[in-house]
Design a protein around this motif. Structure first.
Motif, PDB file in Angstrom:
ATOM      1  N   ASN B 135       0.803  -1.221   0.000  1.00  0.00           N
ATOM      2  CA  ASN B 135       0.000   0.000   0.000  1.00  0.00           C
ATOM      3  C   ASN B 135       0.839   1.275   0.000  1.00  0.00           C
ATOM      4  N   GLU B 136       2.058   1.154  -0.507  1.00  0.00           N
ATOM      5  CA  GLU B 136       2.907   2.353  -0.589  1.00  0.00           C
ATOM      6  C   GLU B 136       2.805   3.042  -1.944  1.00  0.00           C
ATOM      7  N   THR B 137       2.120   2.432  -2.910  1.00  0.00           N
ATOM      8  CA  THR B 137       2.074   3.054  -4.237  1.00  0.00           C
ATOM      9  C   THR B 137       0.834   3.925  -4.421  1.00  0.00           C
ATOM     10  N   SER B 138       0.018   4.031  -3.380  1.00  0.00           N
ATOM     11  CA  SER B 138      -1.187   4.854  -3.475  1.00  0.00           C
ATOM     12  C   SER B 138      -0.851   6.316  -3.715  1.00  0.00           C
ATOM     13  N   PHE B 139      -1.628   6.967  -4.580  1.00  0.00           N
ATOM     14  CA  PHE B 139      -1.456   8.398  -4.793  1.00  0.00           C
ATOM     15  C   PHE B 139      -1.747   9.164  -3.503  1.00  0.00           C
ATOM     16  N   GLY B 356      -0.044  11.033 -14.496  1.00  0.00           N
ATOM     17  CA  GLY B 356      -1.146  10.349 -13.820  1.00  0.00           C
ATOM     18  C   GLY B 356      -0.772   9.035 -13.174  1.00  0.00           C
ATOM     19  N   PHE B 357       0.186   8.330 -13.745  1.00  0.00           N
ATOM     20  CA  PHE B 357       0.583   7.032 -13.187  1.00  0.00           C
ATOM     21  C   PHE B 357       1.798   7.180 -12.289  1.00  0.00           C
ATOM     22  N   GLY B 358       1.784   6.472 -11.174  1.00  0.00           N
ATOM     23  CA  GLY B 358       2.952   6.432 -10.297  1.00  0.00           C
ATOM     24  C   GLY B 358       4.003   5.475 -10.834  1.00  0.00           C
ATOM     25  N   ASP B 359       5.131   5.396 -10.140  1.00  0.00           N
ATOM     26  CA  ASP B 359       6.266   4.610 -10.628  1.00  0.00           C
ATOM     27  C   ASP B 359       5.936   3.133 -10.848  1.00  0.00           C
ATOM     28  N   GLU B 360       5.252   2.526  -9.858  1.00  0.00           N
ATOM     29  CA  GLU B 360       4.998   1.092  -9.968  1.00  0.00           C
ATOM     30  C   GLU B 360       4.049   0.799 -11.127  1.00  0.00           C
ATOM     31  N   VAL B 361       3.034   1.630 -11.281  1.00  0.00           N
ATOM     32  CA  VAL B 361       2.090   1.428 -12.379  1.00  0.00           C
ATOM     33  C   VAL B 361       2.817   1.606 -13.702  1.00  0.00           C
ATOM     34  N   ARG B 362       3.618   2.649 -13.787  1.00  0.00           N
ATOM     35  CA  ARG B 362       4.372   2.880 -15.011  1.00  0.00           C
ATOM     36  C   ARG B 362       5.264   1.677 -15.333  1.00  0.00           C
ATOM     37  N   ARG B 363       5.937   1.172 -14.293  1.00  0.00           N
ATOM     38  CA  ARG B 363       6.821   0.027 -14.475  1.00  0.00           C
ATOM     39  C   ARG B 363       6.038  -1.146 -15.068  1.00  0.00           C
ATOM     40  N   ARG B 364       4.884  -1.418 -14.488  1.00  0.00           N
ATOM     41  CA  ARG B 364       4.136  -2.593 -14.952  1.00  0.00           C
ATOM     42  C   ARG B 364       3.536  -2.373 -16.339  1.00  0.00           C
ATOM     43  N   VAL B 365       3.101  -1.150 -16.604  1.00  0.00           N
ATOM     44  CA  VAL B 365       2.569  -0.882 -17.950  1.00  0.00           C
ATOM     45  C   VAL B 365       3.684  -1.064 -18.987  1.00  0.00           C
ATOM     46  N   LEU B 366       4.885  -0.610 -18.646  1.00  0.00           N
ATOM     47  CA  LEU B 366       5.999  -0.760 -19.592  1.00  0.00           C
ATOM     48  C   LEU B 366       6.367  -2.230 -19.786  1.00  0.00           C
ATOM     49  N   ILE B 367       6.448  -2.959 -18.689  1.00  0.00           N
ATOM     50  CA  ILE B 367       6.749  -4.402 -18.796  1.00  0.00           C
ATOM     51  C   ILE B 367       5.676  -5.096 -19.632  1.00  0.00           C
ATOM     52  N   GLY B 368       4.436  -4.781 -19.324  1.00  0.00           N
ATOM     53  CA  GLY B 368       3.321  -5.411 -20.028  1.00  0.00           C
ATOM     54  C   GLY B 368       3.326  -5.071 -21.510  1.00  0.00           C
ATOM     55  N   THR B 369       3.639  -3.824 -21.815  1.00  0.00           N
ATOM     56  CA  THR B 369       3.712  -3.407 -23.213  1.00  0.00           C
ATOM     57  C   THR B 369       4.833  -4.167 -23.919  1.00  0.00           C
TER      58      THR B 369
END
Lengths: 496, 495, 95
Positions: B135-139, B356-369
């Motif tokens: 729960n540390e990635t919450s905006f 709009g996206f935090g670091d962890e979300v960005r990381r996962r979107v990039l990996i997923g892409t």
């Protein structure tokens, strides 16, 4: 022979500065599935609504919204596959095609990439001089339509309307089996006819219910395939022809100048009649297809497919065969009739219990001549099949002559009245009273002794006498009787 | 405060019974929780308090209860994870990109809770788009675990992604909370906070109206104080929804009725591959203790093998980001949420999504892409989906021999805020015992079973056959009885 | 399959996330450490394994062909950062 290897007829070759070329064409036709609701949501598919009023929460891709497939859309796709004599895949899978565009709210289009619902099939296209070519269908898959961006409401902004977003489409992919613009146009016409027979797409190109991406390449006749360009979203049969002609010439010019064709997506501009490269596609697309995890594989039962197969209407090719066999029509007449199911139905109603040759001439000739002239559709025809049939009956039973029938028809078309009513009211009944005809002939003979002399050496003059008699009877005399009596009265040598 | 303490001391089941018996009113119960919620703001468990709405709902519940009417959980105040869309109440998945988003619709799961009479206290914090294990990635910032190490004020994480839910339940800021679980996001936070977390079978609860993270893995479930409360909440949350094609049309059993059935004659499997290198001894010991408890309660114990276990986490970190990269494409600044302008449409997209996206979300979107991009699909995504088949097959094999599996829930107790946030991989390892269950679509429950030597709660996990939540509940209930877990965090946040 | 800075730039572009040049090195390192770790799946021979297509064993249910929504123009546009006359408004799109 592998139809894909067909070489164009020489008359379809394009003459370049360095020799002849042939065009190789494949089409991806996007056909809107006829349904009340969208492919994955309960929004209406009705055309022409106010912006964003046919948009559900799913269509607007609000967070947490999920697609649920429309049963009828699936059945329509199966029906179409069967109509294209194609293989139906009992298991198909929906994939996501990922790309960003403002009219694509999810950021992906739900489509079928690896496992389409329909596999290989074939259609026959009808060309002038009764030439028929087989065009291979590679596949048919279901997918969602995108919304629409309006670019002319503001100098720096675009306005997005999602009414079309999520409407069900069938993408029907042909093999690269066409060799001229004429063939491509005939393909789209035939496909449209089949879809309309099936009731799976209304084929309305003006409203965008049917549009084509055209893949164009050129090669030396029978040579190696060239690099193709895809012309996107061409929305009329005329434009398809123009786009192909222009694009083929463009490619030939480049090749003859020693250049090479870039594989790219192009747009056709109806205003200039030219194709141009799409500016927004500067980067190669990487759609990152993968199976949509919100949807399960689409599994069909063979019984369902059989049930749909049993409900298929008679299709154009079958109908054409039947019209030729049952009515003795020429291939040409039959082809013209089946190009529109309603037209063929109209013909059959008129021909029922009547002379089919007479019926087809009147339907294809007089009726459609008038409809085309007046810009009417068959549905809006002022003369019904029943009415036209009654007119034909009047000809057959000698109530009126064929010549008078044309006038009666014109009057029917203008007023919508029945033939017999017009004939009675205007006194157009054919004169079959031999006494009256004899009297008329005697009068003409008495008034023209010189002509009576001439006809003895100039048999062609007999027609003049007939004409005079018809004139005297306001065209109502039975021409056959006139000929018979005339032959008795004057000495006409045989024509040979 | 004494009256409040009494009220908030009730479990969900007890409160339900007292409400029905008109011994208490929903209004007083709800007021007690509202003051707890307000007093507990330091925990940052709630990202939105809806006290006014709660009072109105309680009033309506009391009216029904007074007439002897009302649903199964009439008048019970709950917290709702911010991943659930709630009608006309801001729902952001704790992401900046959903700033101010107010859905014109209610998720199926929450609407079923309201149908059954529950009262909404507010929206609970979570990792941004449920991507995280702390729960540390919450905006809206991290949630603090109500539990502390003995004699140590270090702020600990409540687990994640349902950290607001677990913290709120552990600190008694609500009677129970909704949560979601994609790789362990219900069970791991439950283990970190001494609460019960139930992730049902994939397809048991509708996903409609829940902000999607990874569609083939996401599943809603409850976090509660005890097993009975979880059974009660799940009964309301579960059920077929025609709006979610992946939701399954089968009746929802009376889970509460299964609780008393005991475990006599059940065979409990112990998967040997869950004994991983570097696992703290106290967790191993607790696990053995769990085995003993179930044995003593009459269960048969059998060691089983789930040979592909070690591949679950890597497969998960391909599948989940791939699906997420596509699911999060809709956050583009066009129809809702944040928009950061740019010189053209592409720049607008890129700026919006960067901010709009935090670091962890960005990381996962990039990996997923990346793993879905041309040329890599077969090597990554397809491979991972094949590994998923193997993992599901492992479970099928095991469940041909046993009725339920017993494992630890997490490889450690709660850790300090900031301790692992710089190292994504070590964070991902938190899910090592929970993620297999999501990949196979099975149900899993975490039950508090003991304390670490530092005085922090530890959980044991039970894994069941698909749609056999009843066996899970009855086994969990036995485990709960045997563990006698009565420890509670000191209410330091109230001061 | 090591990811270099150009690849990061490319996938960030595909994902429409602006990434500053000074972040590329760090991101490449991070992505590589995750990708290296998932590489261990390569140990498994999966040539005869069917990929999982769904976590739930059931056939897909279908919806009837009925219009179940009326006009939701307000609901679907009210959260939009920019809208006008029921349209969503975005920076000009060039085709």
């Amino acid at each position: 022979m592998d139809i894909g290897k067909r070489v164009a007829r020489e008359e379809d070759w394009i003459q370049g500065a360095t020799g002849d070329w042939e065009i190789v064409l494949g089409l991806e036709v996007h056909a809107q599935i006829t349904s009340k609701a969208k492919l994955f949501s309960g929004s209406s598919t009705e055309f022409g609504a106010e912006q964003n009023t046919h948009v559900s929460l799913v269509d607007a891709a609000l967070p947490g919204m999920l697609p649920v497939i429309n049963r009828v859309c699936v059945e329509q796709a199966v029906k179409t596959g069967l109509g294209l004599r194609a293989q139906i895949n009992l298991r198909s899978v929906f994939d996501r095609k990922n790309y960003f565009y403002p009219d694509l709210p999810q950021g992906y289009q739900i489509s079928q990439f690896k496992h389409p619902i329909v596999g290989e099939g074939e259609i026959e296209i009808d060309l002038p001089e009764e030439r028929v070519e087989k065009i291979g269908i590679e596949r048919l898959h279901m997918e969602q339509d995108a919304g629409k961006s309006v670019h002319d409401m503001h100098p720096t902004m675009s306005h997005v309307d999602l009414n079309r977003s999520g409407v069900a489409l069938m993408e029907i992919v042909s093999r690269p089996d066409m060799r001229s613009a004429e063939e491509a146009q005939a393909y789209v016409r035939k496909l449209r006819t089949i879809l309309r027979y099936l009731g799976t797409c209304d084929g309305n190109m003006e409203q965008g219910s049917l549009r084509a991406d055209v893949n164009v390449s050129v090669r030396r006749p029978g040579g190696e395939l060239g690099t193709r360009c895809e012309i996107k979203n061409v929305n009329s049969i005329r434009f398809i022809g123009q786009a192909i002609e222009h694009e083929a010439r463009r490619q030939i010019e480049i090749l003859e100048d020693g250049g090479k064709i870039d594989q790219e997506t192009r747009l056709f501009d109806p205003k200039t009649g030219e194709t141009r490269s799409m500016r927004s596609k500067e980067e190669a697309h990487d759609y990152r297809y993968f199976p949509d995890p919100d949807l399960l594989p689409l599994e069909l039962q063979q019984e369902d497919v059989d049930r749909i197969a049993a409900s298929l209407p008679e299709l154009p090719d079958e109908k054409k065969e039947r019209l030729m066999t049952d009515y003795g029509l020429s291939a040409y007449d039959a082809t013209v009739l089946v190009s529109d199911g309603a037209r063929a139905d109209f013909f059959e109603e008129v021909a029922k219990g009547r002379d089919p040759k007479l019926a087809v001439n009147w339907v294809n000739g007089d009726l459609f001549g008038a409809l085309n002239r007046e810009g009417h559709s068959l549905e809006a025809s002022p003369v019904s099949a029943k009415q036209l049939g009654e007119l034909l009956d009047l000809i057959s039973d000698n109530t009126i002559s064929g010549r008078i029938a044309k006038d009666v028809f014109d009057s029917m078309y203008k007023t919508g009245r029945n033939a017999i009513e017009i004939v009675e009211k205007e006194g157009l009944r054919q004169v079959t009273d031999t006494g009256a005809i004899e009297a008329a002939i005697d009068e003409v003979i008495a008034a023209n002794p010189d002509k009576v002399e001439q006809v003895k050496t100039k048999p062609k003059l007999a027609g003049w006498f007939v004409g005079q008699v018809m004139k005297a009877t306001s065209g109502k005399a039975n021409p056959q009787l006139v000929n018979e009596i005339l032959a008795k009265k004057i000495d006409i040598p045989s024509e040979d | 405060m004494a009256k409040n303490d009494e009220l908030i001391g009730l479990t969900l089941a007890e409160a339900r019974d007292k409400l029905k018996a008109k011994e208490i009113t929903s209004a007083e119960l709800t007021d007690a929780y509202i003051s707890e919620m307000e007093a507990g703001r330091d925990l940052n468990a709630y990202v939105l308090e809806t006290a006014e709405q709660a009072r109105e709902m309680a009033k309506a519940s009391d009216a029904k209860l007074a007439k002897g009417e009302g649903g199964a959980i009439e008048g019970v105040p709950l917290g709702i994870k911010d991943l659930f869309c709630t009608k006309d109440v801001r729902s952001t998945a704790c992401s900046h990109i959903l700033d101010g988003f107010t859905p014109p619709y209610e998720s199926t799961v929450t609407s079923q809770l309201w149908r059954d009479g529950a009262v909404m206290l507010g929206k609970l914090n979570n990792d941004e788009f449920a991507m995280g294990s702390s729960n540390e990635t919450s905006f809206y910032g991290p949630v603090t675990n109500p539990w502390r190490r003995e004699g140590d004020d270090t702020k600990l994480v409540p687990g994640g992604s349902s950290g607001g839910s677990s913290a709120a339940v552990a600190a008694k800021l609500c009677l129970g909370a909704t949560a979601t679980d994609t790789g362990g996001s219900i069970r791991q936070p439950a283990a970190f906070t001494g609460t019960v977390g139930m992730k049902p079978t994939y397809g048991r609860c509708s996903r409609w109206g829940i902000v999607a993270f990874a569609s083939s893995l996401d599943q809603a479930g409850p976090i509660t104080r005890d097993v009975r409360d979880a059974a009660i909440m799940l009964k309301s949350m579960a059920g077929h929804d025609p709006q979610d094609t992946t939701s399954v049309d089968r009746p929802v059993p009376d889970y509460e009725a299964a609780l008393g059935q005991g475990v006599k004659g059940l065979t409990v499997g112990i998967p040997k591959e869950y004994r991983v290198d570097g696992m703290p001894e106290e967790i191993d010991t607790l696990w053995s203790q769990g085995v003993e408890w179930l044995k003593a309660a009459g269960a048969n114990i059998k060691e089983v093998s789930l040979p592909h276990t070690k591949y679950a986490l890597p497969a998960y970190y391909i599948v989940a980001p791939a699906e997420a990269s596509s699911n999060l494409a809709r956050y583009d600044g066009v129809r809702y949420g944040l928009r950061v302008e740019g010189k053209d449409i592409t720049e607008m997209y890129e700026n919006t999504r960067a901010e709009g996206f935090g670091d962890e979300v960005r990381r996962r979107v990039l990996i997923g892409t990346y793993v879905l991009s041309a040329g890599y699909y077969d090597a990554y995504y397809l491979k991972a989906q094949k590994v998923r088949s193997l993992i599901a097959h492992d479970f099928r094999q095991a469940f041909s021999e046993v009725d339920v599996l017993l494992t630890p829930t997490a490889p450690s107790a709660a850790f300090g805020i900031g301790e692992k946030s710089d190292d994504p991989l070590s964070m991902y390892l938190n899910d090592v015992f929970t993620v297999t269950v999501n990949l196979a679509g099975l149900p899993g429950i975490s039950v508090p079973a003991g304390l670490s030597k530092e005085g922090l709660p530890l959980g044991l996990q039970l894994i069941g056959r698909g749609f056999d939540e009843e066996t899970l509940f009855r086994t969990a209930h036995k485990l709960e009885e045997a563990a006698q877990f009565t420890a509670a965090p000191e209410a330091w946040w109230r001061s | 399959m090591s990811v270099d800075q150009n690849t990061v730039r490319h996938i960030a572009r595909l994902a429409r996330i602006a990434v500053r040049d000074d972040e590329l090195e760090h991101l490449a390192k991070e992505l590589n450490s995750i990708l290296d770790w998932v590489e261990q799946l390569g140990e498994l021979d999966t040539s005869d394994v069917e990929p999982m297509t769904s976590a739930v064993e059931t056939t897909m249910k279908m919806r009837e062909d009925e219009v179940t929504f009326g006009n939701l123009q307000d609901e679907v546009t009210r959260n939009a950062p920019a809208s006008e006359d029921g349209f969503y408004v975005v920076p000009k799109v060039v085709e």
